[in-house]
Design a protein around this motif. Structure first.
Motif, short mmCIF file in Angstrom:
data_model
loop_
_atom_site.label_atom_id
_atom_site.label_comp_id
_atom_site.label_asym_id
_atom_site.label_seq_id
_atom_site.Cartn_x
_atom_site.Cartn_y
_atom_site.Cartn_z
N ALA A 1 0.81 -1.22 0.00
CA ALA A 1 0.00 0.00 0.00
C ALA A 1 0.84 1.26 0.00
N THR B 1 -0.19 4.93 -1.73
CA THR B 1 -0.95 5.74 -0.77
C THR B 1 -0.81 7.23 -1.05
N LYS C 1 -3.98 2.21 9.26
CA LYS C 1 -5.31 2.15 8.65
C LYS C 1 -5.46 3.23 7.57
N ASN D 1 -3.45 2.39 4.32
CA ASN D 1 -4.13 1.38 3.51
C ASN D 1 -5.39 1.93 2.85
N LYS D 2 -6.18 2.70 3.62
CA LYS D 2 -7.44 3.21 3.08
C LYS D 2 -7.21 4.15 1.92
N GLU E 1 -5.46 0.19 -2.71
CA GLU E 1 -6.08 -0.97 -2.07
C GLU E 1 -7.21 -0.56 -1.11
N GLY E 2 -7.60 0.72 -1.16
CA GLY E 2 -8.57 1.23 -0.20
C GLY E 2 -9.91 0.53 -0.22
N GLN F 1 -10.53 -2.45 -0.65
CA GLN F 1 -10.46 -3.80 -0.08
C GLN F 1 -10.37 -3.77 1.45
N GLN F 2 -10.31 -2.58 2.04
CA GLN F 2 -10.09 -2.50 3.48
C GLN F 2 -11.39 -2.72 4.26
#
Length: 450
Positions: free
Chosen positions: A283, A287, A316, A319-320, A324-325, A327-328
């Motif tokens: 990520a 990001t 968090k 990743n968000k 890939e956000g 998929q979180q």
């Protein structure tokens, strides 16, 4: 065929040489030895040049032809590449995109569009009509770079009547929480100096940072997260920007204790595991959170002091706000209420008694219970807090350093926009710029009150 009317005044700054193609490709895809294809926009005149009006007219005419073939398609989807989250995630790639041409004016137009979307230049399409701007913005696969299409789209937006004010919009929420006002202040410029030391460090967040935190507040609010988690992360990020992206903050693992033994600091094991997971995960490559900030704050030299208790929430957000956000999973209830933490519970301090400075090399020591500098420390230009023993070292400010307004003489409880680093401005005989030892954060981070 749609009729395209060109406003000559809008493009008169360009007079491109018509000898190259204008298909938008990343710079990296064009090798120095590649053959440049002949320009498809017109034929050479006696002078060998065309006005930019002629080239832009032909580009718009061809865009109109392509638009006719898209009748019935969802126009909104054509704007996804220049308005969605992926545009911001891949901003660096878009900034490197240029027309595949050696035409200096077409290259200049693309550079100007890139400068505009990054806030450093004017819009090259200012003055075009709404129809012309729509053709450029929607021309997916045409000769315009993504940043040129974005510039056209932003010019279109500027023509729209102001939207009704939304008192609870996420942008307004960000402005209110970070700046304590109803209007967004301009971006302040680093480095940290005694003149700007009392300014709210959030002022140093740039446009992209602020857009990110506006979205972060909206997401946190939607997820039932205590917004103080976002406040704390923004403060840490603002300090990083204020101190020249951390370059003015000395590493915390270069110190010695009162007995001259080597002292180092690290994350507690749980936080160290999270830091490793973020730095080595996928990520981080997409990001929206500045990678330089992440690598800085997740290194124990700095993050052990600056991001006290905030690493789980930071992971968090990394990743968000990445590719890939989607998929979180939803955020858990552990972020529903912000809980103040004890610094001592989140830092592992190690004293290495195999490494000890000889007396002549020590920069400071205790005499009669009071910290003071040795002759070596004084000669090196350090200053010291006689109570805590924390040292700082001055550095020269750039020659062109501006002098923003200061509130150095305001009382601690009344100075506007004071933050966790306000105490740094209270030392006597302050230099114009200072190097700060992160050990100050043991004392200063306590000043952050949610």
């Amino acid at each position: 065929m749609l009729m395209v009317i060109i406003n000559p005044a809008a493009s008169s700054a360009y007079n491109p040489v018509a000898n190259s193609s204008v298909n938008a490709t990343p710079r990296s895809s064009v090798s120095p030895g590649d053959e440049v294809k002949p320009d498809t926009y017109g034929s050479a005149t006696d002078s060998g040049t065309f006005s930019s009006v002629s080239i832009l007219a032909q580009q718009l005419s061809e865009a109109a032809t392509r638009a006719e073939t898209r009748i019935g398609q969802n126009d909104t989807s054509l704007l996804d590449s220049i308005t969605g989250d992926q545009y911001l995630v891949n901003q660096a790639q878009h900034d490197a995109q240029v027309p595949s041409t050696d035409n200096p004016d077409l290259l200049a137009r693309a550079r100007q569009a890139t400068g505009f979307v990054n806030g450093s230049d004017t819009n090259p399409f200012k003055g075009l009509t709404r129809d012309q701007l729509q053709l450029i913005a929607h021309d997916d696969g045409g000769p315009f770079t993504l940043n040129e299409r974005r510039a056209a789209w932003e010019e279109l937006r500027s023509m729209e009547p102001p939207a009704p004010a939304k008192s609870n919009s996420h942008r307004d929420l960000m402005i209110s929480r970070l700046f304590g006002s109803n209007t967004e202040p301009p971006v302040a410029k680093p480095p940290f100096t005694y003149l700007n030391g009392t300014l709210n460090s959030n002022l140093f967040l740039n446009r992209e940072d602020r857009a990110l935190f506006a979205d972060m507040y909206a997401y946190a609010q939607e997820q039932g997260v205590d917004l103080v988690y976002v406040d704390a992360l923004a403060m840490t990020f603002g300090i990083y920007r204020h101190f020249s992206d951390g370059r003015q903050l000395l590493g915390g693992n270069t110190g010695y204790d009162a007995e001259r033994y080597r002292v180092t600091f690290d994350f507690k094991p749980e936080d160290a595991a999270i830091a490793s997971r973020v730095l080595n995960g996928s990520a981080i490559n997409s990001t929206r959170i500045d990678q330089g900030f992440l690598r800085y704050i997740l290194h124990p030299d700095h993050g052990a002091f600056m991001n006290i208790g905030g690493i789980p929430f930071l992971e968090k957000m990394v990743n968000k706000f990445s590719s890939e956000g989607d998929q979180q999973p939803p955020l858990g209830s552990e972020f529903a209420t912000y809980t103040r933490v004890r610094i001592e519970d989140h830092i592992v301090r190690t004293t290495d008694k195999s490494i000890r400075l000889p007396p002549s090399e020590a920069l400071s020591g205790i005499v009669n219970g009071v910290w003071g500098l040795t002759e070596k420390g004084k000669a090196a230009g350090y200053s010291i807090d006689p109570v805590t023993g924390l040292m700082s070292k001055p550095a020269k400010a750039p020659d062109d350093q501006a002098s923003p307004p200061s509130t150095l003489n305001a009382p601690v409880d009344t100075a506007p926009n004071r933050n966790a680093f306000d105490a740094l401005a209270d030392t006597r005989d302050q230099p114009t710029a200072r190097w700060i030892w992160p050990g100050h954060l043991f004392k200063l981070m306590r000043g952050f009150k949610p």
